[in-house]
Design a protein around this motif. Sequence first.
Motif, PDB file in Angstrom:
ATOM      1  N   VAL A 226      20.219  44.551 -23.021  1.00 45.09           N
ATOM      2  CA  VAL A 226      19.650  45.803 -22.492  1.00 45.09           C
ATOM      3  C   VAL A 226      19.175  45.602 -21.053  1.00 45.09           C
ATOM      4  O   VAL A 226      19.448  46.419 -20.171  1.00 45.09           O
ATOM      5  CB  VAL A 226      18.492  46.292 -23.399  1.00 45.09           C
ATOM      6  N   MET A 227      18.483  44.500 -20.795  1.00 46.20           N
ATOM      7  CA  MET A 227      17.973  44.232 -19.439  1.00 46.20           C
ATOM      8  C   MET A 227      19.104  44.062 -18.439  1.00 46.20           C
ATOM      9  O   MET A 227      18.962  44.396 -17.260  1.00 46.20           O
ATOM     10  CB  MET A 227      17.092  42.981 -19.452  1.00 46.20           C
ATOM     11  N   ASP A 228      20.254  43.574 -18.907  1.00 51.18           N
ATOM     12  CA  ASP A 228      21.395  43.340 -18.026  1.00 51.18           C
ATOM     13  C   ASP A 228      21.924  44.647 -17.425  1.00 51.18           C
ATOM     14  O   ASP A 228      22.571  44.638 -16.380  1.00 51.18           O
ATOM     15  CB  ASP A 228      22.518  42.630 -18.802  1.00 51.18           C
ATOM     16  N   GLY A 229      21.636  45.771 -18.086  1.00 46.79           N
ATOM     17  CA  GLY A 229      22.147  47.050 -17.586  1.00 46.79           C
ATOM     18  C   GLY A 229      21.163  47.803 -16.720  1.00 46.79           C
ATOM     19  O   GLY A 229      21.370  48.974 -16.415  1.00 46.79           O
ATOM     20  N   ALA A 230      20.070  47.145 -16.323  1.00 51.36           N
ATOM     21  CA  ALA A 230      18.993  47.873 -15.646  1.00 51.36           C
ATOM     22  C   ALA A 230      19.194  48.016 -14.137  1.00 51.36           C
ATOM     23  O   ALA A 230      18.224  48.096 -13.389  1.00 51.36           O
ATOM     24  CB  ALA A 230      17.660  47.188 -15.937  1.00 51.36           C
TER      25      ALA A 230
ATOM     26  N   GLU B  87      20.437  42.207 -11.576  1.00 49.82           N
ATOM     27  CA  GLU B  87      21.159  41.250 -10.727  1.00 49.82           C
ATOM     28  C   GLU B  87      20.179  40.231 -10.128  1.00 49.82           C
ATOM     29  O   GLU B  87      20.455  39.029 -10.067  1.00 49.82           O
ATOM     30  CB  GLU B  87      21.892  41.984  -9.602  1.00 49.82           C
ATOM     31  N   VAL B  88      19.002  40.730  -9.708  1.00 50.06           N
ATOM     32  CA  VAL B  88      17.968  39.843  -9.141  1.00 50.06           C
ATOM     33  C   VAL B  88      17.466  38.886 -10.226  1.00 50.06           C
ATOM     34  O   VAL B  88      17.260  37.691  -9.975  1.00 50.06           O
ATOM     35  CB  VAL B  88      16.807  40.674  -8.548  1.00 50.06           C
TER      36      VAL B  88
ATOM     37  N   GLU C 154       9.637  41.031  -8.192  1.00 48.23           N
ATOM     38  CA  GLU C 154       8.314  41.622  -8.448  1.00 48.23           C
ATOM     39  C   GLU C 154       8.253  43.031  -7.877  1.00 48.23           C
ATOM     40  O   GLU C 154       7.738  43.956  -8.517  1.00 48.23           O
ATOM     41  CB  GLU C 154       7.240  40.735  -7.796  1.00 48.23           C
ATOM     42  N   GLY C 155       8.810  43.221  -6.680  1.00 45.78           N
ATOM     43  CA  GLY C 155       8.828  44.532  -6.034  1.00 45.78           C
ATOM     44  C   GLY C 155       9.586  45.577  -6.835  1.00 45.78           C
ATOM     45  O   GLY C 155       9.258  46.769  -6.812  1.00 45.78           O
ATOM     46  N   LEU C 156      10.621  45.137  -7.545  1.00 48.76           N
ATOM     47  CA  LEU C 156      11.436  46.056  -8.365  1.00 48.76           C
ATOM     48  C   LEU C 156      10.849  46.265  -9.759  1.00 48.76           C
ATOM     49  O   LEU C 156      11.464  46.903 -10.611  1.00 48.76           O
ATOM     50  CB  LEU C 156      12.868  45.513  -8.490  1.00 48.76           C
TER      51      LEU C 156
END
Length: 540
Positions: free
Chosen positions: A85-89, A94-95, A130-132
């Motif tokens: 799920v996180m891979d599609g965010a 990517e970061v 962290e910014g994202l």
Amino acid sequence: MIHLDNISKQNGHQILFIGASAALFRGEKVGLVGPNGAGKSTLFRMIVGDEEPDEGQVSVDRGITVGYFSQDVGEMSGRSAVAEVMDGAGPVSEVAAELSELEAALADPDRADEMEALVERYGEVQGRFEGLGGYALEGRAREVLAGLSFTQEMMDGDVGALSGGWKMRVALARILLMRPDAMLLDEPSNHLDIESLIWLEQFLKDYEGALIMTSHDREFMDRIVTKIIEIDAGELTTYSGGYEFYVAQRALADEQQQAQFERQQAMLAKEMRFIERFKARASHAAQVQSRVKTLEKIERVEPPKRRQTILFDFPPAPRSGEDVATLKGVVKRYGSRTIYDGLDFQVRRRERWCVMGVNGAGKSTLLKLVAGAAEPDAGTVVIGASVKMGYFAQHAMDLIDGERTVFETLEDAFPQAGQGSLRTLAGCFGFSGDDVEKRCRVLSGGEKARLVMALMLFDPPNFLVLDEPTNHLDMATKEMLIVALSRFEGAMLFVSHDRHFLAALSNRVLELTPEGLHAYAGGYSEYVERTGHEAPGLRS
């Protein structure tokens, strides 16, 4: 945000769109409707660029992110559901992947000479992550998966071990976590239990981006959308309002068009009678010629398009005794897990029980016990006098022989029946003309469900046990089934996540909870009113 300008599209001999136009604006929530095969999925694929229109243009405003959920989820395995799920965010995933690679590199003794550069890069990437909002990402991913009824074990287990229906939930969670500017959701309500449906409903109501969705669940769609785009005979027509408003507007428009058509036909017939009567008379030649020219210029009003509807026709069943099914002291375990321990339950004639409960509460198990598809470990299940049961199981569609045709399947089941009565049966369930010669492997999920119902109802039962009978049915077919079942005079025991279906057909509710069973007189609507929740798993 998204514009469809004068698009035309043809697949083989089938024309899907002819000069069709529509638009999706910021913050709008749109329901896309139309019969099966009308081109709803094709429209989605054109918006995301997987297909091109033959003519016209599909444009998405610059900088707009689009998330697309389709029924074709592809392969998933080798990592946890949360990681998938996180891979599609979007960019943050990517970061996160680079951060993970850098952590591995920093721990690798063979790369000690690169340490200074790696540490510097790690600081940069960590700052961006962290910014994202990256550190909150896993928590948000788990929140979405929990909303879609995943347990902690399922979230952390290999996604490859999940069934197709649960993988679809993972694919849906990817899009929801991504929170793009526009979401295209093709049947997101499929394979969801009622608790997940209600959670998703609230999520989409709160979502601030634009949404286009299809769904066979009218209650779900009606609570979310504020605009309908209808695909019909190659055209796109936009209606302001929810699904129920669209149905009423559509019926009104059809009524007005029919009246207009009939008025024009009456006028044309009157003019034609005048022309026929006086065309041979020289004294009326000028009048006749004038009327002929007038008729040639008149723009003809078309009658409203007739939608093909399937009218299910259940033959009347013989009357059963008053006690239809009685369970006493029933115990049922699967391994070390106890589903029922001393269950007492009774179905009486003309009672229509809908069974409510969270995943794993034992809904399907109860239906299997009553239908004889599972044996109790202790206690008794007694089916009453003169009871003829029809059982629709979730896996029934998988048991159809794909190489047999629809007609051969019916013949195999009822060898004594005449060809005429089998063709009539097939017609009652939407298989007319050459449809009966289709091989079962090419049937859609909805067609297979209709075939299973035909097999179940040919020799009419007086007790129906139905496990998610509406899962693969489109709205029109579901509506026909509701109409037919509302006339059914026998007893019913059923499970469904479709709230419209539950409200229309139940007159009793059996709620399965960890604290035990709760029976409610009155149907699903009364149950909601009395309990203050739409499903057992939603207690506050």
